[in-house]
Scaffold this motif. Sequence first.
Motif, PDB file in Angstrom:
ATOM      1  N   PRO A   1     -40.156  -2.122 -17.700  1.00 49.11           N
ATOM      2  CA  PRO A   1     -40.980  -1.309 -16.797  1.00 49.11           C
ATOM      3  C   PRO A   1     -42.391  -1.143 -17.370  1.00 49.11           C
ATOM      4  CG  PRO A   1     -39.389   0.055 -17.933  1.00 49.11           C
ATOM      5  CD  PRO A   1     -39.103  -1.349 -18.339  1.00 49.11           C
TER       6      PRO A   1
ATOM      7  N   SER B   1     -42.335  -9.153 -28.107  1.00 44.03           N
ATOM      8  CA  SER B   1     -42.284  -7.828 -28.760  1.00 44.03           C
ATOM      9  C   SER B   1     -42.575  -6.715 -27.753  1.00 44.03           C
ATOM     10  CB  SER B   1     -43.320  -7.810 -29.888  1.00 44.03           C
ATOM     11  OG  SER B   1     -43.389  -6.552 -30.423  1.00 44.03           O
ATOM     12  N   GLY B   2     -41.817  -5.640 -27.839  1.00 43.36           N
ATOM     13  CA  GLY B   2     -42.048  -4.458 -27.004  1.00 43.36           C
ATOM     14  C   GLY B   2     -41.485  -4.559 -25.602  1.00 43.36           C
ATOM     15  N   THR B   3     -40.651  -5.558 -25.324  1.00 42.37           N
ATOM     16  CA  THR B   3     -40.131  -5.709 -23.959  1.00 42.37           C
ATOM     17  C   THR B   3     -38.757  -5.044 -23.785  1.00 42.37           C
ATOM     18  OG1 THR B   3     -39.337  -7.869 -24.630  1.00 42.37           O
ATOM     19  CG2 THR B   3     -41.371  -7.822 -23.332  1.00 42.37           C
ATOM     20  N   GLY B   4     -38.254  -4.399 -24.827  1.00 47.61           N
ATOM     21  CA  GLY B   4     -37.025  -3.619 -24.676  1.00 47.61           C
ATOM     22  C   GLY B   4     -35.758  -4.306 -25.171  1.00 47.61           C
ATOM     23  N   LYS B   5     -35.879  -5.175 -26.159  1.00 52.16           N
ATOM     24  CA  LYS B   5     -34.675  -5.848 -26.685  1.00 52.16           C
ATOM     25  C   LYS B   5     -33.775  -4.832 -27.414  1.00 52.16           C
ATOM     26  CE  LYS B   5     -37.079  -8.801 -29.094  1.00 52.16           C
ATOM     27  NZ  LYS B   5     -38.445  -8.406 -28.711  1.00 52.16           N
ATOM     28  N   SER B   6     -34.414  -4.086 -28.309  1.00 51.87           N
ATOM     29  CA  SER B   6     -33.627  -3.096 -29.053  1.00 51.87           C
ATOM     30  C   SER B   6     -33.163  -1.991 -28.105  1.00 51.87           C
ATOM     31  CB  SER B   6     -34.441  -2.468 -30.174  1.00 51.87           C
ATOM     32  OG  SER B   6     -35.088  -3.474 -30.881  1.00 51.87           O
ATOM     33  N   TYR B   7     -34.026  -1.629 -27.162  1.00 51.60           N
ATOM     34  CA  TYR B   7     -33.670  -0.601 -26.182  1.00 51.60           C
ATOM     35  C   TYR B   7     -32.420  -1.027 -25.413  1.00 51.60           C
ATOM     36  CZ  TYR B   7     -34.038   2.313 -22.007  1.00 51.60           C
ATOM     37  OH  TYR B   7     -33.758   3.172 -20.975  1.00 51.60           O
TER      38      TYR B   7
ATOM     39  N   SER C   1     -38.955 -10.794 -32.156  1.00 53.52           N
ATOM     40  CA  SER C   1     -39.996 -11.618 -31.528  1.00 53.52           C
ATOM     41  C   SER C   1     -40.768 -12.334 -32.632  1.00 53.52           C
ATOM     42  CB  SER C   1     -40.923 -10.725 -30.723  1.00 53.52           C
ATOM     43  OG  SER C   1     -41.358  -9.686 -31.548  1.00 53.52           O
TER      44      SER C   1
HETATM   45  N1  ATP Z   1     -36.099  -0.703 -19.561  1.00 58.58           N
HETATM   46  C1  ATP Z   1     -36.704   0.244 -20.273  1.00 58.58           C
HETATM   47  N2  ATP Z   1     -36.693   1.525 -19.845  1.00 58.58           N
HETATM   48  C2  ATP Z   1     -37.302   2.488 -20.560  1.00 58.58           C
HETATM   49  N3  ATP Z   1     -37.955   2.289 -21.720  1.00 58.58           N
HETATM   50  C3  ATP Z   1     -38.017   1.044 -22.177  1.00 58.58           C
HETATM   51  C4  ATP Z   1     -37.401  -0.046 -21.488  1.00 58.58           C
HETATM   52  N4  ATP Z   1     -37.618  -1.141 -22.200  1.00 58.58           N
HETATM   53  C5  ATP Z   1     -38.328  -0.788 -23.282  1.00 58.58           C
HETATM   54  N5  ATP Z   1     -38.566   0.523 -23.271  1.00 58.58           N
HETATM   55  C6  ATP Z   1     -39.327   1.280 -24.275  1.00 58.58           C
HETATM   56  O1  ATP Z   1     -40.331   0.414 -24.780  1.00 58.58           O
HETATM   57  C7  ATP Z   1     -40.482   0.559 -26.181  1.00 58.58           C
HETATM   58  C8  ATP Z   1     -40.312  -0.771 -26.880  1.00 58.58           C
HETATM   59  O2  ATP Z   1     -38.982  -1.183 -26.723  1.00 58.58           O
HETATM   60  P1  ATP Z   1     -38.159  -1.923 -27.852  1.00 58.58           P
HETATM   61  O3  ATP Z   1     -38.491  -1.364 -29.197  1.00 58.58           O
HETATM   62  O4  ATP Z   1     -36.779  -1.924 -27.438  1.00 58.58           O
HETATM   63  O5  ATP Z   1     -38.777  -3.360 -27.756  1.00 58.58           O
HETATM   64  P2  ATP Z   1     -38.405  -4.651 -28.608  1.00 58.58           P
HETATM   65  O6  ATP Z   1     -38.429  -5.790 -27.653  1.00 58.58           O
HETATM   66  O7  ATP Z   1     -37.175  -4.436 -29.369  1.00 58.58           O
HETATM   67  O8  ATP Z   1     -39.657  -4.745 -29.560  1.00 58.58           O
HETATM   68  P3  ATP Z   1     -39.767  -5.479 -30.980  1.00 58.58           P
HETATM   69  O9  ATP Z   1     -39.481  -6.917 -30.775  1.00 58.58           O
HETATM   70  O10 ATP Z   1     -41.188  -5.226 -31.373  1.00 58.58           O
HETATM   71  O11 ATP Z   1     -38.787  -4.793 -31.859  1.00 58.58           O
HETATM   72  C9  ATP Z   1     -39.465   1.578 -26.636  1.00 58.58           C
HETATM   73  O12 ATP Z   1     -40.088   2.819 -26.772  1.00 58.58           O
HETATM   74  C10 ATP Z   1     -38.462   1.609 -25.502  1.00 58.58           C
HETATM   75  O13 ATP Z   1     -37.893   2.895 -25.397  1.00 58.58           O
END
Ligand code: ATP
Length: 909
Positions: free
Chosen positions: A13, A82-88, A205
């Motif tokens: 989102p 990065s930051g697209t919500g993989k860990s989320y 990422s």
């Molecule tokens: N679908 C979603 N709904 C709500 N919040 C989200 C969603 N996806 C990601 N976020 C928020 O966006 C931020 C980044 O998400 P996250 O850390 O999961 O990304 P990532 O892909 O794991 O990043 P990285 O590769 O840098 O670790 C977090 O604060 C997370 O809560």
Amino acid sequence: MEMNVETAVRICPTSYPNRDLVCVQSDVYNNTIKLGNLQSIPVQHALPFDCTQNTLYATIVTPLMNYYFEGCDVSILTYGQSGTGKSYTLLGPTLNCALSEKEHGVIPRFLRQMFGNINQDTDKHFLIHVAWTQICGENVFDLLGSGSVECSNVSDAFELLKLGMSNIIGNYAHTLFTITLEQQYFLDGTVQHKISTASFIDLASSDKIVVVDNNGLTQYLPTDIGLLTLHKCIWMLSEMCTYNPNLIPYNQSALTMLLKDSFGGRAKTLLICCVSPLVNDYMETLSALQFLQRAQLVRNYVTVNSYTTYETYENADLFGLQFATNQLFKLVSNAENLFKNLLGTGTINKSQMEQISDWLMLKQECQECISESSEPHRSLDIIEEEIEDRCKSEGSESESDIQNLVQLMNNFRVKTDNLVSHVSDSVNTPKESKNSQYNEYHLKGARGRRASIHSANDFSPLLNYNTNSTDTPKPEGELNTQQKEKLIKQVNADIEGYEKQIQELLLTMNVKEKLMQQLLKHKQTKVNVRKKLKQKCLKLQNDQNIAQNKLKQAKTINNHLLESKLDFEISELSKKINETEFIKSIAEDDSKTITELEGSLNSSRKQLEKLRKCLRRKEKCKLELENDLKHSKKFTKAVVSKKPNSSFNSREITFSEDFEDIKHEIKELRRTRDRLLEQRYKLDTKSHSKKLLNDVEEQLLLQYEEAIEVIDLAIEYKNQKICGLIEIPNKDESIYKLLMQQFHKLNTDEILVLLRKYYQKVIELRSSTKKLEQQVVHTESQNENLLRQIQNLSLVLQRVRSEAERRVLSLEQQHDHKLQLIMHHLSQEGGGDDKQIMSRMVERSKQTALALQVAQGRNKQMNKGSLIARFTRYARQETVPQQLSTALTPSQAKVTRQKNKLIIQQSSK
Ligand SMILES: Nc1ncnc2c1ncn2[C@@H]1O[C@H](COP(=O)(O)OP(=O)(O)OP(=O)(O)O)[C@@H](O)[C@H]1O
């Protein structure tokens, strides 16, 4: 089962209000992702734009649970920018998993569903282990610190999740969380086993480089070695027909080695691609979707991991034990009947009556303990399993229950045995004198019967002698030596009996205390169980009432078929009500039992005090007897030595008396040792129950240990003396001789002082040894800490190194870019003369190279670490796949320009 890797796309989102900045859309109905206006990429699951954690889990993860419980391995991976919500997606938004269940990611939800399933399935035995690793370049780190950890419920698993999360270092690493599920159940007389692993991989990422391949297709390849190898493997697997499976380069990186089973292996794999919808991230999104397109072509061979064994349950011995216990119960109840009959006949005396009533009380006590410690808990455990979490400690508890049971039964058997023979003997010889009873008793002792229960009358001569005894008169006249010896023997036997009784009582008290603890522990669970069972009963009764009303109606309309059906239903319901009531009665409130147990414990304590008092009295009495005996022996010796014709006899008497004396001394020593052991045991249990001992107690513990060793030595020495095995030291040894000469000169007090000094010295030595041991343990733990620090540092080093590599790469790219600009500038400046342009370019590049050399030279002086990093990087290039190494070789690349973009094109050979 051959299956393609399943894929899903989740769009992150965005907070941008301007829709023009969004270029990715999800077509949920056609399962396609639209990229700009041009491309439409088919995927298995195009998740809605506002897809919640719950929808994602229910749509794409829940079906995998069936595979998992069937015994198949499952893998769930998240991939993306990065930051697209993989860990989320995998874990949730914060480190604290328990914060909001709504936001929980795939892993916590999977754990909850898995334990939910397990708790519902009471026919199977389950074993769960979890592990969590972080892959940083080629290094693999254990995030839980102890490899695979067994866990028995959701809260344990969540604790481990929290622990692992707190140990994750940095964002540039992949993580792999695994849950291994082992299932065991009986089927047609065989034991079925299934083992399956669920792996959750958060792929980090990585920066990308642009490569155009031989076919002119642009590829965005990650710089991370693990991801790059994964790309290569997936690329080759997706074109399987042209590749030999053995050539897939899994072993070129740690990550691909760990993911071998997920791509082209035996696992059911789901790849979730997390993408950004923003125009700015278009290239990254395109690259992720290209990867996904390739991955969904990969075929896995999903297999069930199961096997069959033909053994019965491991604890088959339990049945043997149960059988033996039942037999013992029968024996005990037979004995009980016999005693009751005897009490009725009135042929037994007062002391025997007391013994029997003691026995009956003890039996009652044992029965209470056994029934409390085994039956109710076992059945309650089953109820708890149905309603609450499966309890991990169940096995060990039941084990200790069985141990207690066996111990109690053993004690009981000995007592019963003893009492039955004693009573039957005395019944057979009712008119014999007290003395003959006493002889009988000791004959039994010689046959190995235990002598722990004695009535006051059994030892009448002794008690008559005991001046402290108020209930028995003093004997008339003096006792001779033989009688005194007999009395001492009796007292010894009596003391042994008391000691054993004290031990048994302590044991029973221990069991009772444990029981009380268990009851208190289970109290709340029982309350919950009762509440639920009460509700169930009410519901069943309600159903029964409804059925009875229907039955009445059926009777009025003469519907016999319905009548018999309702009759059956009512009887089934009443059966169920009875069963539930029965289970409820098992889970009855324990408060009464706890109070009873407390009362019983208090009375046991009083009894213990009484027994100890008796023991002290007997010991005092024994001392008096022994002193008396010594005096009379001295007197006899003196008289005998005065008789001229009895020298031979006197020697014989002296020898046998000496022999008896030594035996007696040994017994004394043993008793003292037992007392010391008891004291040491108390301190030991205190230190084992994690209560710290103070300095005085520590010192005492050492003193007990030393004293016990000394007494053991003394006993051994005396035993050898009896057997005539004493080694006489070589008296020629000069030091020994000297010492002995000196010792002979010492009086008793001096020897005592000397011994005391030796004793203190030994205690000091023991104390310093103990301290040294503690220091060793401390140093070892410090060492472990240092090793952990080294690990952490190497992790940081690795991160710094990859950061440096990334910077160098971007500098190189900038350099290339500048070079191109220079070329462009020169070509415009020079007016198109190719040769001139080339020579200027070479000149400039020489200047640049020179500048670089100077910079590198400076670097060499300034930062040795970055040089090592550079060296390592080139040394590692062997493992970099061909595409990358060729893409990075400038001499083989052709650089062209399209609008604002520079493209490096690989020249075909
Ligand atoms: N679908 C979603 N709904 C709500 N919040 C989200 C969603 N996806 C990601 N976020 C928020 O966006 C931020 C980044 O998400 P996250 O850390 O999961 O990304 P990532 O892909 O794991 O990043 P990285 O590769 O840098 O670790 C977090 O604060 C997370 O809560």
